[in-house]
Write a protein that holds these residues in place. Sequence first.
Motif, PDB file in Angstrom:
ATOM      1  N   THR A  49       0.821  -1.221   0.000  1.00 55.65           N
ATOM      2  CA  THR A  49       0.000   0.000   0.000  1.00 55.65           C
ATOM      3  C   THR A  49       0.848   1.261   0.000  1.00 55.65           C
ATOM      4  N   VAL A  50       1.998   1.217   0.642  1.00 56.00           N
ATOM      5  CA  VAL A  50       2.872   2.401   0.671  1.00 56.00           C
ATOM      6  C   VAL A  50       3.361   2.733  -0.734  1.00 56.00           C
ATOM      7  N   ALA A  51       3.804   1.708  -1.451  1.00 57.17           N
ATOM      8  CA  ALA A  51       4.263   1.931  -2.824  1.00 57.17           C
ATOM      9  C   ALA A  51       3.117   2.440  -3.697  1.00 57.17           C
ATOM     10  N   CYS A  52       1.910   1.895  -3.493  1.00 55.18           N
ATOM     11  CA  CYS A  52       0.739   2.355  -4.263  1.00 55.18           C
ATOM     12  C   CYS A  52       0.517   3.838  -4.057  1.00 55.18           C
ATOM     13  N   GLU A  53       0.527   4.279  -2.804  1.00 53.66           N
ATOM     14  CA  GLU A  53       0.288   5.689  -2.504  1.00 53.66           C
ATOM     15  C   GLU A  53       1.349   6.575  -3.157  1.00 53.66           C
ATOM     16  N   GLN A  54       2.590   6.146  -3.066  1.00 49.52           N
ATOM     17  CA  GLN A  54       3.676   6.940  -3.642  1.00 49.52           C
ATOM     18  C   GLN A  54       3.548   7.025  -5.164  1.00 49.52           C
ATOM     19  N   LEU A  55       3.227   5.916  -5.779  1.00 46.03           N
ATOM     20  CA  LEU A  55       3.082   5.903  -7.238  1.00 46.03           C
ATOM     21  C   LEU A  55       1.921   6.786  -7.693  1.00 46.03           C
ATOM     22  N   ILE A  56       0.796   6.685  -6.989  1.00 45.77           N
ATOM     23  CA  ILE A  56      -0.379   7.478  -7.359  1.00 45.77           C
ATOM     24  C   ILE A  56      -0.091   8.965  -7.227  1.00 45.77           C
ATOM     25  N   CYS A  57       0.459   9.364  -6.092  1.00 44.03           N
ATOM     26  CA  CYS A  57       0.731  10.789  -5.860  1.00 44.03           C
ATOM     27  C   CYS A  57       1.738  11.334  -6.874  1.00 44.03           C
ATOM     28  N   ALA A  58       2.785  10.570  -7.136  1.00 45.29           N
ATOM     29  CA  ALA A  58       3.810  11.031  -8.072  1.00 45.29           C
ATOM     30  C   ALA A  58       3.239  11.202  -9.476  1.00 45.29           C
ATOM     31  N   PHE A  59       2.429  10.242  -9.910  1.00 41.84           N
ATOM     32  CA  PHE A  59       1.858  10.346 -11.259  1.00 41.84           C
ATOM     33  C   PHE A  59       0.810  11.448 -11.325  1.00 41.84           C
ATOM     34  N   GLN A  60       0.021  11.611 -10.277  1.00 39.97           N
ATOM     35  CA  GLN A  60      -0.945  12.712 -10.246  1.00 39.97           C
ATOM     36  C   GLN A  60      -0.239  14.067 -10.356  1.00 39.97           C
ATOM     37  N   ASP A  61       0.851  14.215  -9.626  1.00 37.92           N
ATOM     38  CA  ASP A  61       1.597  15.487  -9.683  1.00 37.92           C
ATOM     39  C   ASP A  61       2.143  15.737 -11.087  1.00 37.92           C
ATOM     40  N   ARG A  62       2.651  14.687 -11.696  1.00 36.73           N
ATOM     41  CA  ARG A  62       3.221  14.835 -13.032  1.00 36.73           C
ATOM     42  C   ARG A  62       2.131  15.178 -14.048  1.00 36.73           C
ATOM     43  N   VAL A  63       0.997  14.509 -13.939  1.00 39.43           N
ATOM     44  CA  VAL A  63      -0.115  14.786 -14.852  1.00 39.43           C
ATOM     45  C   VAL A  63      -0.611  16.211 -14.662  1.00 39.43           C
ATOM     46  N   ALA A  64      -0.752  16.642 -13.424  1.00 37.84           N
ATOM     47  CA  ALA A  64      -1.237  17.996 -13.154  1.00 37.84           C
ATOM     48  C   ALA A  64      -0.307  19.038 -13.763  1.00 37.84           C
ATOM     49  N   ASP A  65       0.986  18.830 -13.631  1.00 39.33           N
ATOM     50  CA  ASP A  65       1.959  19.790 -14.193  1.00 39.33           C
ATOM     51  C   ASP A  65       1.848  19.842 -15.716  1.00 39.33           C
ATOM     52  N   HIS A  66       1.742  18.691 -16.350  1.00 42.65           N
ATOM     53  CA  HIS A  66       1.665  18.656 -17.816  1.00 42.65           C
ATOM     54  C   HIS A  66       0.349  19.239 -18.329  1.00 42.65           C
ATOM     55  N   ILE A  67      -0.744  18.946 -17.629  1.00 42.86           N
ATOM     56  CA  ILE A  67      -2.028  19.532 -18.045  1.00 42.86           C
ATOM     57  C   ILE A  67      -1.993  21.044 -17.883  1.00 42.86           C
ATOM     58  N   GLN A  68      -1.421  21.500 -16.789  1.00 46.34           N
ATOM     59  CA  GLN A  68      -1.333  22.945 -16.564  1.00 46.34           C
ATOM     60  C   GLN A  68      -0.557  23.622 -17.683  1.00 46.34           C
TER      61      GLN A  68
END
Length: 480
Positions: A140-159
């Motif tokens: 679960t720890v790895a899942c949370e880290q992966l989700i947050c990291a990809f969300q941040d990257r997607v948000a930056d690119h969409i912005q």
Amino acid sequence: MLPLKTGMVCGMAVDGQPVERLRQFLRELSPKARALLIAELERALLSGTEVPGGDLVLQEVRRAVRESGERPPRIGDPERLFFRSLEPFLVDGEPAHKQRGRIARTSLEPIWAWIGRDLLATAATTFSDDISAALVADDTVACEQLICAFQDRVADHIQGALVTAQSDEKARRKLAGQLGTSRTLEEVRDLVDILKARDALALVADQLPGHIRDLTDAPLDTVKALLDSPLVPRGIMPYALIVVMSRLAAPWQLIRLAIKAAQTDDVVRVAATPYAAAVEIVLAEIERMVGELEADLERSGKVSVASLLKGIHDAARGLRTELDLVGDSPWSRRLVAIRAEVSGMLKRKIESAPGRMRRLLRPRPASDIAAGSVLDSGDVDDTDALIELVGVCRNFAGELAISEMTTRCYNELEHYLDTGTRQLIEGLRAAGPTDRPFRRSQVDAAVRFCARAFGQEYAALLAKAAEVAGQRERKVAARE
């Protein structure tokens, strides 16, 4: 095709089971069963599959989850995990007008496809592979880290894509084309804001009770203090308010935060506070429910229509009672327009009920009846649903500006049933072999309609009279 248990639960809604019985059933399910039920229904909705009663069941199972305070495990596909931060902001269907902070569930699939095809193709594939591996390993720890990291990257690119589109019309049209519609483009803007504020909104959600039955006194003070704290930057206030509203038993009570902030119910002073967004959000929520009501009226969703009417009625009454909307303010004009829209759509249905019933139950000479024919069961079902709708509307007529028409139509229904059923019984008693099935079907329909209008006791008396007439009918048939 839906699994057996999911189909059974939806069947409870379609069959007109009391909503409270459905809620009790959902509360008794295990957290895992509730999670699976939510997942199956959301998959069906995302794929565009029509699930009779699905909207109501989804709404009620989410309520059961909130009341229990649990955070159910969700089906672990990468798309669902990526979008899980959006849960409070998602709406079923597509409201007529884009509402800030609201994203249609049906938009998630095209947005995810765009991310994986045009925005971050390689990174999306890597994310899907990595998250699947972490789920298999139950990390679960790895899942949370992966989700947050990809969300941040997607948000930056969409912005970045949105900034380019803002100054370049060609880029804007290309982006809208990739997403499918300009509406989805607007929802992507909300997606960026929500992902950027993810951690702050999660803190707000963690501090809130799982379910707030009445936002008044101590609960109101607690929520107001939370929203006034440094945890909630002013830029994310609309999104934080939507998170609060998702926990309210009566979502319209969100306006109490705005009234408390202004220390008055004067709409001019309320509109000048940072909490003015609460009133906008509630008005938008009523408009969304009106859109759902229109769709459900077309589908004849009896249980969901009653639930929506109650929600619209309670919200409109709450706004009119707790805010001073006497003047010609934008909010008062908007509420007037909402009431007029609801009145208009209900008028068409309500005023058609007496005529539909008369056409089915009117006495006919035997020469006009085809041998062995009966009333169309679909017509009887539709008319029964209309009579039920008129009865439901009586409970909410005043606030929805339909008092006069509802009273008039209900009186017409009662008068016709009270005076016309006697003639139907006599017609059945004197029926011959060719017209007897049709006249019997008319009496059966009248019994059903009387149960709606007068109650089961009256309908039972009519059914008994029909049984007596049927005995004569059998004796006549025996002689023939």
